[in-house]
Write a protein that holds these residues in place. Structure first.
Motif, PDB file in Angstrom:
ATOM      1  N   GLU A   1      -1.513   3.214  -8.861  1.00 34.00           N
ATOM      2  CA  GLU A   1      -2.827   3.317  -8.226  1.00 34.00           C
ATOM      3  C   GLU A   1      -3.585   1.988  -8.301  1.00 34.00           C
ATOM      4  OE1 GLU A   1      -6.387   6.551  -8.006  1.00 34.00           O
ATOM      5  OE2 GLU A   1      -5.576   6.150 -10.011  1.00 34.00           O
ATOM      6  N   GLN A   2      -3.499   1.302  -9.426  1.00 30.88           N
ATOM      7  CA  GLN A   2      -4.149  -0.007  -9.544  1.00 30.88           C
ATOM      8  C   GLN A   2      -3.575  -0.983  -8.513  1.00 30.88           C
ATOM      9  OE1 GLN A   2      -3.429  -0.340 -13.957  1.00 30.88           O
ATOM     10  NE2 GLN A   2      -5.389  -1.396 -13.820  1.00 30.88           N
TER      11      GLN A   2
ATOM     12  N   ARG B   1      -5.156  -2.523  -1.086  1.00 34.98           N
ATOM     13  CA  ARG B   1      -6.108  -2.072  -0.054  1.00 34.98           C
ATOM     14  C   ARG B   1      -7.292  -3.036   0.054  1.00 34.98           C
ATOM     15  NH1 ARG B   1      -4.995   2.899   2.044  1.00 34.98           N
ATOM     16  NH2 ARG B   1      -3.653   4.268   0.837  1.00 34.98           N
ATOM     17  N   ASP B   2      -7.811  -3.466  -1.098  1.00 33.25           N
ATOM     18  CA  ASP B   2      -8.918  -4.434  -1.084  1.00 33.25           C
ATOM     19  C   ASP B   2      -8.493  -5.738  -0.409  1.00 33.25           C
ATOM     20  OD1 ASP B   2     -10.536  -2.614  -2.389  1.00 33.25           O
ATOM     21  OD2 ASP B   2     -10.339  -3.574  -4.369  1.00 33.25           O
TER      22      ASP B   2
ATOM     23  N   VAL C   1       0.806  -1.220   0.000  1.00 39.49           N
ATOM     24  CA  VAL C   1       0.000   0.000   0.000  1.00 39.49           C
ATOM     25  C   VAL C   1       0.841   1.272   0.000  1.00 39.49           C
ATOM     26  CG1 VAL C   1      -1.747   1.330   1.252  1.00 39.49           C
ATOM     27  CG2 VAL C   1      -1.981  -1.153   1.053  1.00 39.49           C
TER      28      VAL C   1
ATOM     29  N   HIS D   1       1.248   3.911  -3.067  1.00 37.14           N
ATOM     30  CA  HIS D   1       0.636   5.225  -2.861  1.00 37.14           C
ATOM     31  C   HIS D   1       1.662   6.340  -3.095  1.00 37.14           C
ATOM     32  CE1 HIS D   1      -2.130   8.181  -1.170  1.00 37.14           C
ATOM     33  NE2 HIS D   1      -1.092   8.649  -0.489  1.00 37.14           N
TER      34      HIS D   1
ATOM     35  N   GLU E   1      -2.080  -0.186  -5.697  1.00 39.09           N
ATOM     36  CA  GLU E   1      -2.519   0.285  -4.380  1.00 39.09           C
ATOM     37  C   GLU E   1      -3.951  -0.152  -4.090  1.00 39.09           C
ATOM     38  OE1 GLU E   1      -3.374   4.436  -1.921  1.00 39.09           O
ATOM     39  OE2 GLU E   1      -2.736   4.552  -4.023  1.00 39.09           O
ATOM     40  N   ASN E   2      -4.842   0.013  -5.058  1.00 40.19           N
ATOM     41  CA  ASN E   2      -6.248  -0.344  -4.840  1.00 40.19           C
ATOM     42  C   ASN E   2      -6.435  -1.837  -4.618  1.00 40.19           C
ATOM     43  OD1 ASN E   2      -7.054   2.332  -5.016  1.00 40.19           O
ATOM     44  ND2 ASN E   2      -7.561   2.193  -7.189  1.00 40.19           N
ATOM     45  N   ILE E   3      -5.739  -2.636  -5.383  1.00 41.73           N
ATOM     46  CA  ILE E   3      -5.808  -4.091  -5.179  1.00 41.73           C
ATOM     47  C   ILE E   3      -5.297  -4.426  -3.782  1.00 41.73           C
ATOM     48  CG2 ILE E   3      -4.797  -6.309  -5.868  1.00 41.73           C
ATOM     49  CD1 ILE E   3      -4.857  -5.200  -8.797  1.00 41.73           C
TER      50      ILE E   3
ATOM     51  N   LYS F   1       2.531   6.636  -6.787  1.00 46.99           N
ATOM     52  CA  LYS F   1       1.389   7.243  -7.487  1.00 46.99           C
ATOM     53  C   LYS F   1       1.449   8.767  -7.386  1.00 46.99           C
ATOM     54  CE  LYS F   1      -2.446   7.590  -5.290  1.00 46.99           C
ATOM     55  NZ  LYS F   1      -3.657   7.268  -4.542  1.00 46.99           N
TER      56      LYS F   1
END
Length: 145
Positions: A81-82, A88-89, A58, A62, A84-86, A65
């Motif tokens: 960002e992709q 975080r999920d 993360v 981040h 990071e989002n994965i 990004k």
């Protein structure tokens, strides 16, 4: 060598020019920090992926990004960002970030290609060397013919 983007699309040159203008004399120094931080972030992301640790993905994703966006490096920022989002999920679902593997594999080449363009643009003298023979005196200069 560019991976899957042309140089003109790796960097939003309007955003780059804006950052250069806003940062003024500190621009090259800040770009150097981007290089240092980016190298660290990419290595941390790769290490986290090897460790299958979503939580460790993360922060470096981040960071990469945000710093990429500062210089107009949108494809790099979007990839980070992709990731990071994965991550975080996966932290929320307590899952491993296997889904991010393909993206992480693309990260280093994209970072390197983007950095090369940014640094080349920051140092235009490296690209604008005189053509061979420019500035040389003609061999007959000053001689009576």
């Amino acid at each position: 060598m560019l991976v899957s983007f042309e140089g003109s699309t790796l960097v939003d040159w309007n955003a780059y020019a804006k950052a250069r203008s806003e940062l003024g004399a500190g621009f090259v120094r800040i770009l150097g920090y981007f290089r240092e931080d980016g190298v660290k972030s990419v290595a941390q992301i790769e290490g986290a992926m090897r460790a299958k640790s979503a939580a460790q993905l993360v922060i470096p994703a981040h960071t990469l990004k945000g710093e990429s966006r500062q210089f107009g490096a949108e494809p790099l920022a979007a990839l980070a960002e992709q990731i990071e989002n994965i991550a975080r999920d996966c932290v929320e679902t307590r899952d491993t970030p296997d889904e991010a593997l393909e993206l992480v594999v693309k990260l280093r080449p994209l970072f390197n290609d983007t950095l090369q363009l940014l640094e080349r643009e920051a140092n235009p003298l490296a690209e604008r060397r005189p053509a061979a023979g420019f500035g040389r005196r003609p061999t007959t200069f000053g001689r009576a013919g």
